[in-house]
Every structure is written in C-alpha cells, then in structure tokens.
Scaffold this motif. Structure first.
Motif, PDB file in Angstrom:
ATOM      1  N   LEU A 133     133.966 164.901 -26.545  1.00  0.00           N
ATOM      2  CA  LEU A 133     134.840 165.452 -27.581  1.00  0.00           C
ATOM      3  C   LEU A 133     134.140 166.549 -28.365  1.00  0.00           C
ATOM      4  N   LEU A 134     132.888 166.296 -28.742  1.00  0.00           N
ATOM      5  CA  LEU A 134     132.175 167.202 -29.636  1.00  0.00           C
ATOM      6  C   LEU A 134     131.648 168.453 -28.966  1.00  0.00           C
ATOM      7  N   ILE A 135     131.344 168.375 -27.679  1.00  0.00           N
ATOM      8  CA  ILE A 135     130.745 169.543 -27.042  1.00  0.00           C
ATOM      9  C   ILE A 135     131.573 170.102 -25.896  1.00  0.00           C
ATOM     10  N   ARG A 136     132.113 169.242 -25.034  1.00  0.00           N
ATOM     11  CA  ARG A 136     132.858 169.734 -23.874  1.00  0.00           C
ATOM     12  C   ARG A 136     134.175 170.384 -24.272  1.00  0.00           C
ATOM     13  N   LYS A 137     134.839 169.860 -25.268  1.00  0.00           N
ATOM     14  CA  LYS A 137     136.142 170.375 -25.661  1.00  0.00           C
ATOM     15  C   LYS A 137     136.069 171.378 -26.808  1.00  0.00           C
ATOM     16  N   GLU A 138     134.858 171.813 -27.148  1.00  0.00           N
ATOM     17  CA  GLU A 138     134.711 172.771 -28.226  1.00  0.00           C
ATOM     18  C   GLU A 138     133.922 174.008 -27.794  1.00  0.00           C
ATOM     19  N   PRO A 139     134.205 174.597 -26.623  1.00  0.00           N
ATOM     20  CA  PRO A 139     133.442 175.774 -26.192  1.00  0.00           C
ATOM     21  C   PRO A 139     133.621 176.968 -27.125  1.00  0.00           C
ATOM     22  N   ASP A 140     134.819 177.105 -27.731  1.00  0.00           N
ATOM     23  CA  ASP A 140     135.032 178.225 -28.652  1.00  0.00           C
ATOM     24  C   ASP A 140     134.145 178.103 -29.866  1.00  0.00           C
ATOM     25  N   PHE A 141     133.967 176.865 -30.344  1.00  0.00           N
ATOM     26  CA  PHE A 141     133.082 176.651 -31.486  1.00  0.00           C
ATOM     27  C   PHE A 141     131.650 177.020 -31.127  1.00  0.00           C
ATOM     28  N   VAL A 142     131.209 176.622 -29.938  1.00  0.00           N
ATOM     29  CA  VAL A 142     129.856 176.954 -29.498  1.00  0.00           C
ATOM     30  C   VAL A 142     129.679 178.455 -29.409  1.00  0.00           C
ATOM     31  N   ARG A 143     130.688 179.137 -28.873  1.00  0.00           N
ATOM     32  CA  ARG A 143     130.596 180.593 -28.757  1.00  0.00           C
ATOM     33  C   ARG A 143     130.480 181.250 -30.133  1.00  0.00           C
ATOM     34  N   LYS A 144     131.278 180.781 -31.094  1.00  0.00           N
ATOM     35  CA  LYS A 144     131.217 181.346 -32.437  1.00  0.00           C
ATOM     36  C   LYS A 144     129.862 181.090 -33.078  1.00  0.00           C
ATOM     37  N   MET A 145     129.326 179.902 -32.834  1.00  0.00           N
ATOM     38  CA  MET A 145     127.998 179.586 -33.364  1.00  0.00           C
ATOM     39  C   MET A 145     126.945 180.516 -32.775  1.00  0.00           C
ATOM     40  N   LEU A 146     127.070 180.815 -31.490  1.00  0.00           N
ATOM     41  CA  LEU A 146     126.120 181.713 -30.841  1.00  0.00           C
ATOM     42  C   LEU A 146     126.191 183.104 -31.450  1.00  0.00           C
ATOM     43  N   ASP A 147     127.409 183.553 -31.747  1.00  0.00           N
ATOM     44  CA  ASP A 147     127.586 184.889 -32.295  1.00  0.00           C
ATOM     45  C   ASP A 147     127.154 184.983 -33.752  1.00  0.00           C
ATOM     46  N   LYS A 148     127.523 183.970 -34.533  1.00  0.00           N
ATOM     47  CA  LYS A 148     127.294 184.041 -35.975  1.00  0.00           C
ATOM     48  C   LYS A 148     125.944 183.485 -36.398  1.00  0.00           C
ATOM     49  N   PHE A 149     125.480 182.456 -35.697  1.00  0.00           N
ATOM     50  CA  PHE A 149     124.210 181.829 -36.062  1.00  0.00           C
ATOM     51  C   PHE A 149     123.313 181.730 -34.841  1.00  0.00           C
ATOM     52  N   PRO A 150     122.826 182.856 -34.307  1.00  0.00           N
ATOM     53  CA  PRO A 150     122.046 182.827 -33.059  1.00  0.00           C
ATOM     54  C   PRO A 150     120.798 181.970 -33.138  1.00  0.00           C
ATOM     55  N   ASN A 151     120.235 181.803 -34.333  1.00  0.00           N
ATOM     56  CA  ASN A 151     119.019 180.996 -34.469  1.00  0.00           C
ATOM     57  C   ASN A 151     119.322 179.512 -34.626  1.00  0.00           C
ATOM     58  N   ALA A 152     120.549 179.200 -35.030  1.00  0.00           N
ATOM     59  CA  ALA A 152     120.903 177.804 -35.284  1.00  0.00           C
ATOM     60  C   ALA A 152     120.867 176.970 -34.020  1.00  0.00           C
ATOM     61  N   ILE A 153     121.206 177.588 -32.877  1.00  0.00           N
ATOM     62  CA  ILE A 153     121.264 176.821 -31.637  1.00  0.00           C
ATOM     63  C   ILE A 153     119.885 176.430 -31.138  1.00  0.00           C
ATOM     64  N   MET A 154     118.830 176.979 -31.735  1.00  0.00           N
ATOM     65  CA  MET A 154     117.478 176.621 -31.342  1.00  0.00           C
ATOM     66  C   MET A 154     116.961 175.417 -32.111  1.00  0.00           C
ATOM     67  N   LYS A 155     117.686 174.999 -33.150  1.00  0.00           N
ATOM     68  CA  LYS A 155     117.218 173.891 -33.968  1.00  0.00           C
ATOM     69  C   LYS A 155     117.248 172.601 -33.156  1.00  0.00           C
ATOM     70  N   ALA A 156     116.140 171.903 -33.173  1.00  0.00           N
ATOM     71  CA  ALA A 156     116.021 170.669 -32.397  1.00  0.00           C
ATOM     72  C   ALA A 156     116.164 169.450 -33.297  1.00  0.00           C
ATOM     73  N   ASP A 157     116.577 168.326 -32.698  1.00  0.00           N
ATOM     74  CA  ASP A 157     116.640 167.084 -33.448  1.00  0.00           C
ATOM     75  C   ASP A 157     115.268 166.400 -33.392  1.00  0.00           C
ATOM     76  N   VAL A 158     115.207 165.147 -33.833  1.00  0.00           N
ATOM     77  CA  VAL A 158     113.918 164.466 -33.901  1.00  0.00           C
ATOM     78  C   VAL A 158     113.319 164.219 -32.526  1.00  0.00           C
ATOM     79  N   PHE A 159     114.132 164.308 -31.481  1.00  0.00           N
ATOM     80  CA  PHE A 159     113.631 164.138 -30.116  1.00  0.00           C
ATOM     81  C   PHE A 159     113.216 165.471 -29.492  1.00  0.00           C
ATOM     82  N   GLY A 160     113.413 166.550 -30.251  1.00  0.00           N
ATOM     83  CA  GLY A 160     113.094 167.863 -29.721  1.00  0.00           C
ATOM     84  C   GLY A 160     114.203 168.431 -28.859  1.00  0.00           C
ATOM     85  N   TRP A 161     115.371 167.791 -28.871  1.00  0.00           N
ATOM     86  CA  TRP A 161     116.496 168.263 -28.062  1.00  0.00           C
ATOM     87  C   TRP A 161     117.290 169.316 -28.819  1.00  0.00           C
ATOM     88  N   THR A 162     117.536 170.432 -28.153  1.00  0.00           N
ATOM     89  CA  THR A 162     118.412 171.475 -28.664  1.00  0.00           C
ATOM     90  C   THR A 162     119.782 171.319 -27.999  1.00  0.00           C
TER      91      THR A 162
END
Length: 278
Positions: A133-162
């Motif tokens: 639900l959160l990632i597969r069905k929200e490709p437009d949201f991911v695209r907007k995040m890439l355009d508007k916040f290019p550095n945000a997608i590099m942020k990792a969680d506590v496991f180091g997963w981006t």
C-alpha cells in the motif's frame, strides 16, 4: 461528550459504544490526549477496527492534522502500519488525500524519534500488504519526492535501509526504475549496516526484473560486497534463486566475480549450492 470515555470506547473496539459517545453532528478534537500523548486517531489505530477509524475520521474537525504525533513521534499511520492494520492504513491515507496533497505527503514521510516512517515499520514487522500500500501503489508520491527532495531518499533507517533497499527487496520494479532514472549513482551503491546493497536484496529475493534494471543502469554494483564478503551471486545461490543466478552469470560486469570467495568460509557461489545439494 466525555473525552476520556470516548478514548476508552475507541480502544475497546466497541463500535456501538463509540456511536453512542459521538452524537450526530458532534465534532471531535485531537487536543485531548492520553498520558502518552495519544490522540483519538492513535487510539482508533490501536483498536484494529476499520469502522472505528472511519467513524472517528468522519467526526473530526475539518483539516485536523492527521500526522499528529505521540510522545514517540508516531502518527496513527505509524501505529496502524506496525500492527498490520491494512484497512485503517488505507482509511488514513485516503482521508489525507481528500484533504490536500501536502497532508498526504506529510503523513507518508513523517519520521518518528527512531527515524522510522510508516513504511519502515511495516517492513520491520513483516506486514507485506501494508508495504504494498505504502510503496507499490504510490509511485507518483515517490516521483514527487525525488523531484522535490532529492536528498531525502538517501536517508536510511536504523538498519541502514534506504527506500531503494526496500523497493529492491519487495520487487517493486516501478519504484526501482524511478530511482534509476534519477541518475544518482550513490543510490545504487548505498549499503546497509550489513553491507547489503539494493542488488543484494533483489538477488536474495529473486526479483529478476529489478536486478536487470539495476545492472543495466549501474553495472558495477555487481562488484559490491557485503560485510561477509558476499556478492549478489552468493545471495542468489544461497537462496536458491535459479533465474537470478542465470542473470548474474550472463552479466559482463560479473564475469570476473563468478568464483569470488566469501570471507567466513571461503565459499564461492558454487560451494553454497553444493552444500545445499542443488
């Protein structure tokens, strides 16, 4: 309306009792909270009852902040995602979308005190349907995040997963393609705390289309080793992903790595297959 009573009946999951507490036309405020700063949204999310959440959402004051947080920085979506409540997660996202696009973005990208988004928690607790639900069905949201916040997608969680780690692990070809189109080479080479790259993840799970997309765009990801000295081929072989092994063996970038030995036992990919009698 007795606010304390309202919170009690919401967590109980008793829809009839909740209906009695919420009289027609009465609006609910998010200002009233439990000692842990849980508002009615958090409590409804805990109940696991979609109709409870639906009744609460219908009775909120207009433009109530659906991304309101408790003492741990969790939104109601964090709670629903961590507990595996798919219907409630869908209701929250739909309601946020109906308000305005910005509210939806704030809800989806909200991080708690441990820097986890709702997506991180859904993955951590193994709720694949909510991850979908959160990632597969929200490709437009991911695209907007890439355009508007290019550095945000590099942020990792506590496991180091981006986000690319998650997309590769769950075989989300569309999202992986969006990341590769971003032309940020470091995305493909980012590794988690175990040294695993997105290619490692996709090879381990046997997501061949994702692997091919990564290798085609970033062929030298084939050379990445995890903390145990394993290539993506080691992971594919160890997991018994035959088609994934074929893709790696046919890649020009992998030809000099076929007999690469891992650190611990010195095993090649063929050793791992032999050990498992494949």
């Amino acid at each position: 309306m007795n606010t304390a009573r309202l919170l009690d009946v919401a967590i109980s999951g008793n829809f009839e009792s909740l209906n009695r507490e919420i009289r027609d036309g009465v609006l609910i405020s998010l200002e009233h909270k439990t000692p842990s700063r849980n508002c009615i949204l958090h409590v409804a999310a805990k109940s696991g009852q979609a109709q409870i959440m639906e009744r609460v959402l219908d009775s909120l004051y207009p433009h109530s902040p659906l991304y309101a947080t408790n003492c741990k920085g969790n939104t109601a979506l964090h709670i629903a995602a961590s507990l595996g409540h798919l219907g409630i997660s869908e209701l929250l996202i739909t309601c946020a979308t109906d308000q305005e696009a910005e509210v939806k973005q704030l809800l989806l990208k909200a991080q708690n005190e441990e820097l986890n988004t709702a997506l991180h928690l859904a993955v951590k607790h193994g709720h694949d349907d909510i991850v979908d639900l959160l990632i597969r069905k929200e490709p437009d949201f991911v695209r907007k995040m890439l355009d508007k916040f290019p550095n945000a997608i590099m942020k990792a969680d506590v496991f180091g997963w981006t986000p690319p780690h998650y997309a590769a692990y769950f075989g989300n070809f569309e999202v992986v393609r969006l990341f590769s189109e971003n032309n940020n080479i470091s995305l493909a080479y980012e590794r988690d705390i175990q040294g695993m790259s997105a290619l490692h993840n996709s090879a381990m799970e046997g997501h061949c289309d994702v692997m091919s997309a990564i290798i085609e765009k970033f062929p030298y990801t084939c050379e990445l080793l995890d903390n145990r000295g394993r290539t993506a081929l080691h992971l594919a072989a160890e997991s018994g992903r035959t088609k994934a092994v074929k893709i790696l063996l046919s890649s020009l970038a992998f030809q000099d790595l076929i007999n690469e030995q891992e650190n611990d036992e010195g095993n090649t990919a063929m050793h791992l297959d032999a050990i498992k009698r494949r």
